[in-house]
Write an enzyme that holds these catalytic residues in place. Structure first.
Site, PDB file in Angstrom:
ATOM      1  N   ARG A  54       0.228  27.985  35.433  1.00 50.11           N
ATOM      2  CA  ARG A  54       0.810  26.802  36.209  1.00 50.11           C
ATOM      3  C   ARG A  54       0.326  25.283  36.001  1.00 50.11           C
ATOM      4  NH1 ARG A  54      -2.782  29.683  38.450  1.00 50.11           N
ATOM      5  NH2 ARG A  54      -4.300  28.636  40.000  1.00 50.11           N
ATOM      6  N   LYS A  67     -11.050  19.793  33.693  1.00 52.61           N
ATOM      7  CA  LYS A  67      -9.602  19.581  33.932  1.00 52.61           C
ATOM      8  C   LYS A  67      -9.116  18.155  34.008  1.00 52.61           C
ATOM      9  CE  LYS A  67      -9.015  23.685  36.635  1.00 52.61           C
ATOM     10  NZ  LYS A  67      -8.408  24.288  38.123  1.00 52.61           N
ATOM     11  N   CYS A 168     -22.455  43.917  62.167  1.00 57.65           N
ATOM     12  CA  CYS A 168     -22.591  45.103  62.475  1.00 57.65           C
ATOM     13  C   CYS A 168     -21.190  45.576  61.856  1.00 57.65           C
ATOM     14  CB  CYS A 168     -22.796  45.586  63.595  1.00 57.65           C
ATOM     15  SG  CYS A 168     -21.723  44.796  64.947  1.00 57.65           S
ATOM     16  N   CYS A 431      -9.154  13.476  69.199  1.00 60.16           N
ATOM     17  CA  CYS A 431      -9.633  13.850  67.514  1.00 60.16           C
ATOM     18  C   CYS A 431     -10.876  13.107  67.671  1.00 60.16           C
ATOM     19  CB  CYS A 431      -8.655  13.354  66.690  1.00 60.16           C
ATOM     20  SG  CYS A 431      -9.238  13.682  64.994  1.00 60.16           S
ATOM     21  N   CYS A 434     -11.170  10.769  64.224  1.00 58.38           N
ATOM     22  CA  CYS A 434     -10.393   9.374  64.243  1.00 58.38           C
ATOM     23  C   CYS A 434     -10.545   8.610  65.587  1.00 58.38           C
ATOM     24  CB  CYS A 434      -9.108   9.450  63.407  1.00 58.38           C
ATOM     25  SG  CYS A 434      -7.890  10.064  64.412  1.00 58.38           S
TER      26      CYS A 434
END
Lengths: 652, 319
Positions: A54, A67, A168, A431, A434
């Protein structure tokens, strides 16, 4: 058609792309074709073969190269006169500070992990630069726009943190194949081939308070008189036989659980000839990538699910090959999904353990996906998303705020739509990123060390890169290269102290300030003391409140449209989570979230038909917003849920 | 089992997509052959996608010589005017596409699309047409439907910041998972001719205006003998008149096809690269689904308009 004004805005724009992978390649190409002439790219990765299905700017000959750099060269071939600056670096590096971000008109993310996304989000907020976020998984994808003060920031809606398993479950009571993988990878593989000085829970059993392996010798070390074969069998018998027998001796554990069966090599491979090494691998030994236990045993198809006997043979053969041909690696190896022998070993080990616990076994292909947190991906979705990103970027340049859209690319059409645009929300007033809303941390201040707070809360949950922690005006912890030695020593001491034992004691009612200068991030945490925590539900031993506001109440579920037809059992996306592959359409009540606006909410919660382990990002149809439809009176809104998981699932 | 396995090279390269659609689908894809006509920007995107996905072979058909305009939406072609002189679009694209995946066979067919007959089309499992006249599209679709071999038919057209995809899979049978059962489902696709002949007043009221607008432009080009895509803003009054006639004949209100949209489509003969990426991506997915037999196929039109950002499926059939 684009107006002259628009073309000029594009031509004069300076754009930052973060990520030159699946989305990045498509994005860079589309930006260049669309007339952008000044583009910076940041990507720290190098090219791998599995990218080539891709990431079309790369070729086989580029494997191993940067890249960012190769993408730049490829695009210059068809647009030689534009400026592309490639940074082969981690976006979290200090060189990419607020000043660096400020030079751009818009930032476009094509990232594959939550950590970096949050970091970029904060820098964009600090620099006042709009951010276009995106993600894809298989056929699903989305594009979101974040402009400070106008829309939500990327973190206004909390993103679920990576799935972790109680210790566990991994060491003693697995119920799913993924538990076996985690055991095989993070415990057994780590113990045998990794850093032996590291703590390892391999021989710990849930009911035991003490380490059951009381021997002074480390069972994982090969004895002097032991040949590879003997060693392999001894390890096999120890972890699949002895340890299970030991666990069974504790009746309590198995009261309400199915008991595992111990497996000893003599029962699985009774004939002496059966567990000899496979056909001698006469291939060039220096070519480590060709080392393969399965191939030398004649098992050629990675899609096959091996029998218990075959898995056991692979286990022994892989172990033997590591010892004989890759001695130098032992003691420093970490699991790499592209290391064939490692993948074979982990697959075989996980399968034997699974067999022991009555859990279905899986093929190498599937195991590799789970162990390597592989995200399935194709070019088409990335191309669609890249196109949508550029469309939003152009809107940002034109400052066309009313036309900003969050767009979701779905596999199964909803209301005839494959691409669903939704208006962005206003910023979330609660938030903590922000809007600087304070958080609350419930923790045992007598027992919990500062180090745990730094690791589990500050770095992991809050996504802070270079934390500074203050109690009032007192610095209790800092990181950085420019600290003086005595400060560093002081902080090291602080890390090992319980909160209440710190020089500036942290107790119930204390407010801690957490900062990161690079991210220009500040957050307050109110500390509340709590004595006890539930091991299973609260494995971290502390609870951070304020990150996940309870947005909606869900009434009854409504049956779905057709389920995904494209997944056969073997093709289930590799996933750390374990819910079913289903799309549920849940009709919710009107939300109170936005006073005065009544909306009908349709929550599309896509569980595991996409992979929660967002490598190329993940996310779908989960954002509350107003669907832009001039004709339709009915407004469709979807709730946001972004699942993004770190590359390395940590055992907590 | 009798099935050949994928080579090690294929397994390594296609790992991430095999995790989506499985080995069988990948195998079927690698045995599929498609014909692609008309190297528009969207078709170039589509070709990139299908080659990366590992289709068996692609034959490109476009004798038009390379022009600057064609290059502006084409990332396959290196910017070297000298090398490109006198060469056809299909030729230059072919060279670059081969590079994307050495396991895919890419070649060029010269000549006119409208001249192709059934025998030639039989070589293919799917035909994908970028810009072409309605008459040609109709003819090719008709031929595909008459062959004893199943040939899937797709068209795609992007103008301004809009795009349209048409799909004809004839009678398509596929397996759908419904609550643990595998149910066999069948779609009956109308031909292109049948689809556009459905009277407009019989279609659901919320069918996108883009469908109608494209039909008006299509008729206009046919009536005027225009090369597809060769329209300008000056055509608006003629187009408006045609719109009036068509709406009357179809008993719908003219206001369903806004002037603003018609103007955009008339002026925007050059494709918008982000839209090429989006529509080329959706088309790629549909062709992959049809050839691999995996996944619910789209029936039968797809529309995208960057102006409102919606990607809509419309089922235009008389059923």
């Amino acid at each position: 058609m684009a107006s002259e004004q628009e073309l000029q805005a594009i031509k004069g724009a300076k754009v930052l792309m973060v990520g030159a992978g699946g989305i990045g390649c498509e994005l860079l190409k589309t930006l260049a074709l669309s007339g952008f002439e000044d583009i910076h790219i940041i990507d720290m990765d190098t090219i791998e073969v599995s990218n080539l299905n891709r990431q079309f700017l790369f070729r086989q000959c580029h494997v191993g190269q940067s890249k960012a750099k190769v993408a730049r060269e490829a695009v210059l071939k068809f647009r030689p006169n534009i400026n592309i600056t490639a940074h082969h670096a981690n976006v979290k590096n200090s060189e990419f500070n607020v000043d660096f971000f400020k030079q751009f008109n818009v930032v476009l993310n094509g990232l594959d992990n939550l950590d970096a996304r949050r970091h970029v989000n904060r820098l964009c907020l600090a620099a006042g630069v709009p951010l276009v976020e995106s993600g894809t998984t298989g056929f699903l994808g989305q594009v979101t726009v974040h402009v400070k003060g106008q829309t939500e920031c990327y973190e206004c809606q909390p993103k679920p943190t990576p799935k972790t398993y109680p210790v566990c479950t991994i060491t003693s009571t697995p119920t799913k194949f993924v538990h076996c993988i985690v055991w095989a990878k993070d415990l057994l593989f780590a113990k045998l081939f990794g850093d032996r000085t590291q703590d390892n829970d391999l021989n710990v059993h849930s009911a035991d308070a003490t380490n059951s392996s009381k021997n002074n010798e480390d069972i994982s070390v090969q004895r002097d008189d032991e040949d590879c074969e003997k060693y392999g069998k001894r390890i096999y018998d120890h972890v699949f036989g002895y340890n299970i027998d030991l666990a069974l001796s504790n009746e309590e554990t198995w009261k309400n659980r199915n008991k595992p069966k111990p497996i000893y090599i003599k029962d699985v491979l009774p004939e002496p000839g059966m567990h000899q090494n496979g056909t001698n691998n006469t291939l060039d030994i220096t070519d480590k990538s060709s080392l393969s236990a399965m191939h030398s045993l004649g098992l050629m198809n990675p899609q096959d699910t091996w029998t218990l006997a075959e898995n056991s043979k692979v286990f022994l053969e892989a172990l033997s090959l590591f010892l004989k041909k890759r001695e130098k690696d032992i003691g420093s190896l970490s699991f790499d999904k592209d290391d064939q022998l490692s993948v074979e070993f982990v697959t075989a080990a996980a399968n034997v353990r699974a067999a022991s616990f009555g859990i279905p076994m899986h093929s190498l292909f599937e195991s590799k996906g789970i162990a390597g947190n592989i995200v399935h991906a194709i070019a088409t979705t990335n191309a669609v998303i890249a196109g949508l990103i550029v469309i939003e970027a152009i809107k940002v340049l034109k400052n066309a705020a009313n036309s900003f859209r969050m767009t979701y690319c779905v596999e199964h059409p909803l209301k005839k739509m494959l691409l669903m645009p939704v208006e962005p929300f206003e910023p979330n007033k609660s938030c903590y990123v922000c809007s600087e809303m304070p958080l609350t941390l419930e923790v045992n201040t007598h027992k919990t060390k500062l180090r745990e707070i730094v690791e589990k809360i500050v770095k992991n949950k809050l996504g802070v890169n270079l934390p500074i922690i203050m109690h009032g005006s007192t610095l209790i912890f800092e990181t950085g290269d420019d600290l003086e030695e005595d400060m560093v020593a002081n902080y090291a001491l602080n890390l090992e102290k319980a909160l209440c034992d710190l020089p500036s004691p942290v107790t119930s009612g204390t407010v801690l300030t957490v900062e990161d200068f690079q991210q220009e991030f500040t957050c307050s945490i109110n500390i509340t003391h709590r004595e006890e925590f539930d091991d299973e539900k609260e494995p971290e031993g502390m609870v951070l409140l304020g990150l996940t506001p309870d947005l909606y109440e869900k009434p009854s579920k409504v049956a779905t449209t057709e389920e995904s037809t494209s997944m056969a059992p073997q093709e289930k996306p590799a996933t750390v989570s374990d819910s079913d592959d289903e799309i549920e359409i849940v009709v919710l009540e009107e939300s109170n979230r936005f006073a005065g606006s009544k909306r009908k909410l349709v929550e599309t919660s896509i569980t595991n038909s996409h992979d929660p382990k967002g490598k190329d990002g993940i996310n779908v149809a989960n954002d509350v917003g107003k669907l832009d439809d001039g004709h339709d009176d009915e407004v469709v809104v979807m709730k946001a849920c972004n699942e993004d998981v770190r590359k390395k699932a940590k055992l907590v | 089992m009798g099935k050949e396995e994928l080579t090690a090279q294929e397994t390594a390269l296609y790992d991430r997509q095999i995790r989506i659609w499985g080995v069988d689908a990948q195998r079927r894809l690698s045995k599929s052959h498609i014909l692609v006509a008309g190297m528009t920007g969207t078709i170039v995107e589509f070709c990139k996608n299908i080659v990366l996905a590992g289709i068996g072979s692609v034959v490109l058909l476009d004798d038009r010589l390379v022009t600057r305009e064609a290059l502006s939406v084409n990332f396959l072609v290196p910017n070297d005017e000298e090398k490109l002189k006198g060469r056809s679009l299909a030729e230059v694209c072919c060279n670059s596409l081969k590079d994307f995946n050495s396991m895919v066979h890419v070649s060029v067919e010269k000549g006119d699309l409208s001249a192709l007959d059934g025998e030639i089309l039989d070589k293919f499992d799917a035909v994908v047409i970028g810009r072409a006249s309605f008459a040609t599209k109709k003819t090719i679709d008709g031929i595909c439907r008459k062959r004893s071999k199943k040939i899937a038919f797709f068209t795609v057209d992007c103008r301004d910041s809009c795009g349209e995809i048409f799909v004809d899979l004839q009678n398509y049978v596929y397996n759908q998972k419904k609550n643990d059962d595998n149910v066999e489902c069948q779609f009956h696709y109308p031909s292109l001719e049948e689809a556009v002949a459905v009277p407009w007043n019989r279609l659901p009221k919320n069918v996108t205006k883009l469908y109608f607008a494209m039909r008006v432009i299509e008729r206009f080009e046919a009536a005027e003998g225009r090369i597809p895509g060769e329209t300008t803003a000056a055509d608006i009054s003629s187009v408006q008149q045609l719109r009036g006639e068509l709406c009357k004949a179809n008993s719908i209100n003219e206001s369903r096809i806004p002037d603003e949209l018609l103007k955009r489509l008339l002026e925007g003969t050059r494709e918008h690269p982000p839209v090429c990426a989006i529509v080329g991506g959706i088309l790629g997915q549909e062709v992959i689904k049809a050839l691999s037999g995996k996944g619910n196929p789209l029936k039968n039109f797809f529309f995208f308009d960057a102006k409102d950002g919606k990607g809509i499926i419309e089922d235009i059939s008389s059923l």
